[in-house]
Scaffold this active site. Structure first.
Site, PDB file in Angstrom:
ATOM      1  N   ALA A 322     -11.002   7.517 -45.350  1.00  0.00           N
ATOM      2  CA  ALA A 322     -10.709   6.110 -45.628  1.00  0.00           C
ATOM      3  C   ALA A 322     -11.127   5.723 -47.037  1.00  0.00           C
ATOM      4  O   ALA A 322     -10.402   4.995 -47.737  1.00  0.00           O
ATOM      5  CB  ALA A 322     -11.413   5.223 -44.599  1.00  0.00           C
ATOM      6  N   HIS A 446     -41.529   6.585 -51.691  1.00  0.00           N
ATOM      7  CA  HIS A 446     -42.211   7.441 -50.707  1.00  0.00           C
ATOM      8  C   HIS A 446     -42.764   6.569 -49.574  1.00  0.00           C
ATOM      9  O   HIS A 446     -43.271   5.480 -49.826  1.00  0.00           O
ATOM     10  CB  HIS A 446     -43.371   8.182 -51.388  1.00  0.00           C
TER      11      HIS A 446
END
Length: 472
Positions: A322, A446
């Site tokens: 798509a 992190h």
């Protein structure tokens, strides 16, 4: 006879993206599709409903796995009618939204079928209304694709389904055979397995997801063999018979025991791919060419051999995705507007929404081997990712395909939970000509799975923080 600058035939992600951009650029636009609102196969019968069901499947799987974390849930009770309602509500919400966007942009949406009379004229067969003639300066064909159903697998029985029928969730069969180990078969097979069906996958090649790098597929294959009753590789379906107890299937495969060469299944899902829908009525009245595989032939500007007619999406070639169609549609509209542009991406991302997900873009390792191209592969195992460990999903990996001389990133491959959400960084890196140094020096948050991209780049230099793997 009514006139418009641009007429778009097909209201999928490529068609409506093209129509909306043309309207934004000041063109008068007509958009033709058989559905009540824009959306196409992707939204109505493909990408969107399947992902809604895959989300439910993932929740079920995580609930079962939660006992490993000290959380016990009872056996799930599945209300199939309510599940269908949820899936349908997702489709309705999205298509209602695209319908409103078409109105806001003053795109004339025509629910019906189009026939080409000449390179500038369409006959509209309106659903629930009179036929209408439409004249257009330019026509964009975005007619998409349909499920492939080989003659040997056709059986006039509702228990033999294609992907469209499978998404309707007629029931939860006790046993289901999925013919085809590609992304459609594995995604829908995963849904039915999570809901409680005993699923068997049969694939004629020697591995699942043909064409995808084996190190990525191997991670998924290990989980698939745990989720499903069986996976039959290098095996063909040679015969299917409808019987009262179910569909009797005959197999031909290497090393398949005699007792397994005939089996009975409650339902069969045929998922052997899709074929282009290039059979547009009246196409032969133009100079548009169709190749031996059934795709409409276009150049890099999405123009066919007929100067006034463009074509985009699944109907012009692979990959049948798509997001590829949407970008092709925008290119076609910009060319119509006089811009000097072409569809020349360095990387088109692909995602298989199984669990774990697989995603890749750019040059693959297998492609490099076929082309005898010298590359360096840097892999970072998710077992060394703090975020993957907190999710209890260390069955993943991130790899970079790099030019050994320039250190430029040529390709990215991922396998693991949420891989589809991570691949866009790889696409951007390739499109921008980024190097391993660029990726290594980009600070990633992190603890996240995105860090695996940075650490894969560090692996290339032999000093990744969380793995010890000196550069050779």
């Amino acid at each position: 006879m009514t006139s418009t600058h641009v007429a778009v035939v097909g209201g999928g992600p490529g068609g409506y993206a093209a129509a909306f951009l043309a309207a934004d650029l000041g063109r008068t636009v007509a958009l033709v599709d058989a559905e009540p609102n824009p959306g196409g196969v992707c939204v109505y019968r493909g990408c969107i409903p399947s992902k809604a069901l895959l989300h439910v499947a993932k929740v079920l799987d995580e609930a079962r796995h939660a006992s490993a974390w000290g959380v016990e849930f009872g056996a799930p009770k599945i209300d199939l009618a309510k599940l269908r309602e949820f899936k349908n509500s997702v489709v309705t919400r999205l298509t209602a939204g695209t319908g409103q966007l078409a109105k806001h942009r003053k795109v004339r949406y025509l629910q019906g079928l189009a026939e080409i009379i000449d390179p500038h004229t369409l006959r509209m067969k309106r659903l629930g209304g009179a036929d209408e003639m439409l004249q257009a300066e330019h026509i964009i064909l975005a007619t998409g694709s349909v499920p492939a159903m080989p003659a040997t697998l056709r059986l006039d029985d509702p228990r033999v389904m294609d992907s469209t029928a499978a998404l309707d969730l007629p029931d939860i069969p006790g046993s289901l055979l999925v013919v085809g180990g590609g992304y459609i078969g594995l995604e829908l097979g995963s849904v039915y397995a999570a809901l409680g069906s005993a699923v068997t996958v049969v694939e004629m090649t020697d591995g699942l997801l043909p064409g995808v790098d084996r190190d990525l597929v191997d991670v998924l294959a290990r989980r698939v063999t745990q989720q499903m009753r069986g996976v039959l590789l290098k095996t063909r379906v040679t015969k299917m018979q409808a019987q009262p107890p179910g569909i009797r299937v005959t197999f031909d495969g290497e090393g398949l025991p005699a007792e397994r060469r005939e089996q009975v299944f409650d339902r069969v899902l045929v998922a052997v791919g899709r074929r282009p829908n290039a059979s547009v009525p009246g196409l032969d009245r133009t100079r548009v060419q169709v190749n031996e595989r059934g795709f409409i032939v276009v150049d890099a500007q999405m123009r066919t051999a007929e100067p006034s007619i463009f074509a985009i999406g699944d109907v012009v070639g692979e990959p049948m995705l798509a997001h590829k169609a949407s970008h092709e549609g925008r290119v076609a509209v910009e060319v119509i507007g006089g811009a000097k542009v072409a569809f020349e991406p360095r990387a088109i991302p692909a995602v298989v929404f199984t669990d774990p997900e697989i995603a890749w873009c750019g040059l693959t390792e297998a492609q490099a081997q076929r082309e005898q191209r010298a590359v360096t592969v840097a892999r970072f195992p998710w077992g060394a990712s703090g975020r993957a460990i907190t999710l209890d999903r260390v069955d993943g990996a991130t790899k970079l395909i790099l030019d050994p001389g320039s250190e430029r990133i040529l390709g990215v491959g991922l396998v693991g939970t949420g891989a589809g959400e991570l691949i866009a960084e790889g696409v951007l890196a390739i499109e921008m000509g980024a190097t391993a140094t660029d990726l290594k020096l980009t600070i990633h948050p992190h603890p996240t799975l995105t860090e695996t991209m940075m650490e894969a780049a560090e692996v290339f230099f032999g000093h990744a923080t969380h793995v010890y793997r000196p550069k050779r």
